[in-house]
Design an enzyme around this catalytic site. Structure first.
Site, mmCIF file in Angstrom:
data_model
loop_
_atom_site.group_PDB
_atom_site.id
_atom_site.type_symbol
_atom_site.label_atom_id
_atom_site.label_comp_id
_atom_site.label_asym_id
_atom_site.label_seq_id
_atom_site.Cartn_x
_atom_site.Cartn_y
_atom_site.Cartn_z
ATOM 1 N N ASP A 105 -18.499 31.880 -10.165
ATOM 2 C CA ASP A 105 -18.257 31.447 -8.111
ATOM 3 C C ASP A 105 -16.785 31.377 -8.248
ATOM 4 O O ASP A 105 -16.200 30.723 -8.049
ATOM 5 C CB ASP A 105 -18.609 29.952 -8.552
ATOM 6 C CG ASP A 105 -19.940 29.353 -7.733
ATOM 7 O OD1 ASP A 105 -19.223 30.087 -6.143
ATOM 8 O OD2 ASP A 105 -20.509 29.005 -7.819
ATOM 9 N N ASP A 130 -18.994 31.844 -2.656
ATOM 10 C CA ASP A 130 -19.237 30.930 -1.719
ATOM 11 C C ASP A 130 -19.098 31.356 -0.389
ATOM 12 O O ASP A 130 -18.062 31.563 0.374
ATOM 13 C CB ASP A 130 -18.517 30.174 -2.210
ATOM 14 C CG ASP A 130 -18.876 28.335 -1.706
ATOM 15 O OD1 ASP A 130 -19.804 27.956 -2.387
ATOM 16 O OD2 ASP A 130 -18.117 27.995 -1.232
ATOM 17 N N GLU A 164 -23.549 34.034 -0.764
ATOM 18 C CA GLU A 164 -24.310 32.937 -0.263
ATOM 19 C C GLU A 164 -24.036 32.684 1.389
ATOM 20 O O GLU A 164 -22.720 33.179 1.646
ATOM 21 C CB GLU A 164 -23.719 31.299 -0.599
ATOM 22 C CG GLU A 164 -24.163 30.555 -0.158
ATOM 23 C CD GLU A 164 -23.733 29.175 -0.641
ATOM 24 O OE1 GLU A 164 -24.196 27.924 -0.322
ATOM 25 O OE2 GLU A 164 -22.265 29.434 0.163
ATOM 26 N N HIS A 171 -27.181 23.425 -7.014
ATOM 27 C CA HIS A 171 -26.297 22.706 -7.334
ATOM 28 C C HIS A 171 -26.108 21.643 -6.016
ATOM 29 O O HIS A 171 -26.515 20.889 -6.399
ATOM 30 C CB HIS A 171 -24.884 22.841 -7.777
ATOM 31 C CG HIS A 171 -24.094 23.787 -6.734
ATOM 32 N ND1 HIS A 171 -24.699 25.030 -6.772
ATOM 33 C CD2 HIS A 171 -23.044 23.974 -5.735
ATOM 34 C CE1 HIS A 171 -24.186 25.288 -5.789
ATOM 35 N NE2 HIS A 171 -22.916 24.854 -5.898
ATOM 36 N N ASP A 172 -27.449 22.134 -5.140
ATOM 37 C CA ASP A 172 -26.676 21.556 -3.629
ATOM 38 C C ASP A 172 -28.562 21.241 -2.935
ATOM 39 O O ASP A 172 -28.569 20.887 -2.452
ATOM 40 C CB ASP A 172 -26.708 22.875 -2.899
ATOM 41 C CG ASP A 172 -25.123 23.657 -2.911
ATOM 42 O OD1 ASP A 172 -24.260 22.834 -3.616
ATOM 43 O OD2 ASP A 172 -24.562 24.948 -2.697
HETATM 44 C C1 NOJ Z 1 -21.681 25.983 -1.066
HETATM 45 C C2 NOJ Z 1 -22.181 25.309 -2.443
HETATM 46 O O1 NOJ Z 1 -22.651 26.128 -3.105
HETATM 47 C C3 NOJ Z 1 -21.300 23.732 -2.341
HETATM 48 O O2 NOJ Z 1 -21.671 23.515 -3.348
HETATM 49 C C4 NOJ Z 1 -20.252 23.832 -1.490
HETATM 50 O O3 NOJ Z 1 -19.818 22.387 -1.356
HETATM 51 C C5 NOJ Z 1 -19.393 24.257 -0.242
HETATM 52 N N1 NOJ Z 1 -19.667 25.420 -0.411
HETATM 53 C C6 NOJ Z 1 -18.178 24.086 -0.400
HETATM 54 O O4 NOJ Z 1 -17.569 25.367 -1.027
#
Ligand code: NOJ
Length: 562
Positions: free
Chosen positions: A98, A202, A258, A334-335
């Site tokens: 990541d 990310d 992402e 994880h989000d």
């Molecule tokens: C996306 C990530 O998946 C998340 O966990 C993070 O808080 C934000 N980007 C900022 O990096």
């Protein structure tokens, strides 16, 4: 279409902090991952997406990196990393790192130097996005940050504001600066030379901002919406092509971006067959709320979308990229809250059935499936009742902002956190029914979900009917059947609010994927039923016995016709 190695791969995401603790400090680590690689080999996955393990002060659990070429102390050392990589490779598992390069930590040496002065002689002067305040001292524009508050923080030493689309401790890099790009590419190349196998990038759709940084439209919220000016910005594809040319194309990597805010049209560039950017992206439309009923507080008070809308979104991505690009397939990470709690039914009666049904629905689609740790066990939301149990900066800041600035009651906002907060997915992996679910011998950094006595890996490894073994079957089918990887997709019965039915076709071969999203037994529509005649064989199902004509509660059955 080129048959690149990653097209029939299945990816498993590890959130290291919550995966396995090997040194008894309550925090997962690299040694813990190495211990559990055999478990992942048994599951049959091809690639691990490793959430950030770089040096970090952990304001956002590693998504704030202070040194890209070192390891977070709590997770171990570079030697531990190398041992993990070597063992993974020996088991045939690849490692996708990541990488967070939209922003760094404010403790990264680049930022430490950059904030010192705006002087021409400071080589790091323009590494970040610095602006003077407005005449009245207000920030340069009205954008809000993703983790509440303004997207700008005033820095005393420099006498200017800097932009941070997330927390103030996560300043945005200035990608317009050629030297920033070169440094990032050099660092990526260093990891590739070390032997890693890919990158998950990310919020990569946010690296190019519209020049002039115009104010965003202001609705009911405290800040303007800057998204149109920083998502999928004017130079993002140029930057990614440069990254591809200088790094990615030189190694046999798997890459996924992402990309909040990306549409299918954007994806044709990001993840196009011949656009030389990335292999695939994570789109967000299917994990948002009902587009017809936007919430007042963004994601926090979103409404669940009707199944027909959800199907329409997923199908649009399936057909929109057909022959043009490649999809990623995911329901959790994880989000996001746990998939079975959000899209299925996590009551004891239906948890296993609905977890398998969701897995079938996703894994039979075209694209690369991503499994988030614990999803293969049907792990559920944590549903923490008390604010004290939450650790996530996004949740804690939102709680403060929505109670203090909008006057919502603590109960209401805790209700939002319980449903959609990120900590739902971040509780420790449930390995067995011993204290702390076998994750650690010490108090874990975040509470274990109390249901670990019933839901844990040890039990499922021994139970051939478990969610774990069902995922194993799905993965193995993808590895052996070209139709799952390459077949075209067609949605059936788009209007149904209860059933998700689709086909995959490759030459004369066909798959019928039938999923019941309710706890009721429902008839299979006549037209579809007619096609699933005696010549089709049942490929996989979450029920033991074939039953034509109806779909039992949360049934998923896939019929194969050759
Ligand atoms: C996306 C990530 O998946 C998340 O966990 C993070 O808080 C934000 N980007 C900022 O990096």
């Amino acid at each position: 279409m080129k048959q690149d190695w990653w097209r029939n791969a299945v990816v498993y995401q590890i959130y290291p902090r919550s995966f396995m603790d090997s040194n008894g400090d309550g925090i997962g680590d690299l040694g813990g991952i190495t211990q559990k690689l055999d478990y992942l080999q048994e599951l049959g996955i091809d690639v691990i997406w490793l959430s950030p393990v770089y040096r970090s002060p952990n304001v956002d659990n590693g998504y704030d990196i202070s040194d890209y070429q070192d390891i977070m102390e709590e997770f171990g050392t570079m030697d531990d990393f190398d041992r993990m990589l070597e063992k993974a490779h020996s088991l045939g598992i690849k490692i996708m790192m990541d990488l967070v390069v939209n922003h760094t930590s404010n403790q990264h040496s680049w930022f430490v130097e950059s904030r010192k002065s705006a002087d021409d002689k400071n080589p790091y002067r323009d590494y970040y996005i610095w602006r003077d305040g407005q005449e009245n001292g207000a920030p340069p524009n009205n954008w809000g940050a993703s983790f509440s508050g303004s997207a700008w923080t005033y820095d005393e030493s420099r006498g200017q504001y800097y932009l941070h689309l997330f927390a103030p401790e996560q300043p945005d890099l200035n990608w317009e600066n050629q030297s920033v790009r070169e440094k990032v590419f050099e660092m990526m190349d260093w990891w590739c030379k070390k032997g890693i196998d890919g990158f998950r990038l990310d919020v990569i759709s946010m690296i190019s901002k519209v020049p002039g940084l115009p104010d965003g439209e202001k609705g009911e919220g405290l800040y303007g919406n800057g998204e149109p000016f920083y998502q999928n910005g004017p130079r993002v594809h140029e930057y990614l092509r440069e990254m591809n040319q200088k790094v990615l194309s030189r190694y046999p990597l798997i890459t996924v971006g992402e990309t909040p805010g990306a549409s299918v049209e954007d994806a044709v560039f990001y993840a196009g067959n011949d656009t030389h950017e990335l292999n695939m992206i994570f789109q967000f439309e299917h994990v948002g709320g009902d587009p017809g009923q936007p919430g007042r507080y963004g994601k926090w008070d979103q409404k669940k979308m009707p199944l027909s809308t959800w199907k329409q979104i997923l199908s649009k991505w399936q057909t929109g990229l057909e022959g043009k690009g490649w999809n990623s397939l995911y329901l959790s990470n994880h989000d996001q809250p746990r998939a079975v709690s959000r899209f299925g039914n996590d009551t004891p009666q239906y948890r296993v059935l609905s977890a398998k049904m969701l897995a079938t629905c996703l894994h039979m689609m075209k694209g690369t499936p991503y499994i988030y740790q614990g999803e293969e066990l049907g792990m559920t939301n944590a549903y923490f009742d008390s604010l004290e149990d939450y650790r996530d900066i996004e949740s804690l800041n939102a709680y403060k902002e929505i109670t203090e600035s909008f006057g919502e009651t603590p109960e209401t906002v805790l209700g939002y956190l319980k449903k959609i907060g990120r900590d739902n997915a971040r509780t420790p992996m449930q390995w067995d029914d011993s204290t702390h679910a076998g994750f650690t011998t010490k108090t874990p950094w975040i509470p274990v979900n109390p249901n670990y006595k019933e839901i844990h890996a040890q039990q499922q490894l021994h139970d051939p009917d478990s969610v774990f073994h069902y995922y194993r079957q799905l993965i193995s089918l993808r590895h052996t059947m070209d139709i799952i990887v390459y077949g075209t997709y067609e949605l059936l019965e788009p209007e149904s609010e209860e059933l998700f039915l689709y086909t995959r076709t490759l030459g004369a071969e066909k798959l019928f994927v039938l999923c019941n999203f309710t706890d009721k037994e429902l008839p299979v529509p006549a037209g579809v039923s007619r096609d699933i005649h005696a010549k089709t064989r049942l490929l996989i199902s979450n029920y033991q016995k074939r039953q034509d004509g109806t779909l039992r509660p949360y049934e998923a059955s896939v019929y194969h016709f050759i």
